[in-house]
Design a protein around this motif. Sequence first.
Motif: not given
Length: 149
Positions: A22, A107, A110
């Motif tokens: 990702k 994250f 992403t």
Amino acid sequence: MTPKDFIAAIGPAAHASMQTTKIPASVTIAQAALESSWGARCPGFNLFGIKATPDWTGATTMQPTGEVVNGKSIKIKAKFRAYPDWLGSINDHAQFLLKNKRYLPAFTYTDDGEAFARAVAAAGYATDPDYAAKLVSIIRAHNLATFDK
């Protein structure tokens, strides 16, 4: 190697890495371009300038490097991770970001390579205070967001 050639050489691997990690391919390519001067400076195939910490058990190479300490640019020698090829470097870079908790906030972005790049920089990936701006500039100048689809 031209930027276009460099992107063509590592773009597919960055995109493949994105499918499982990702991590936006645009960020992987931009970091590799910036850290290695478009592949011109990557001793040990280390595209990302990842230093070898005491827990690193793989190959290493000692190299001069520039750092910013207390607002001043200095030159030092440091031990860096080494790989058999660029794919090894891309795969390890992904694991480096995934395993280091300080990058966890990245994250949440992403689906946005520029925001991911800013978050990685904010987490202290590099000592350069302009690191995020440089990554975003590379992403935009070379239309790297197309690799994130």
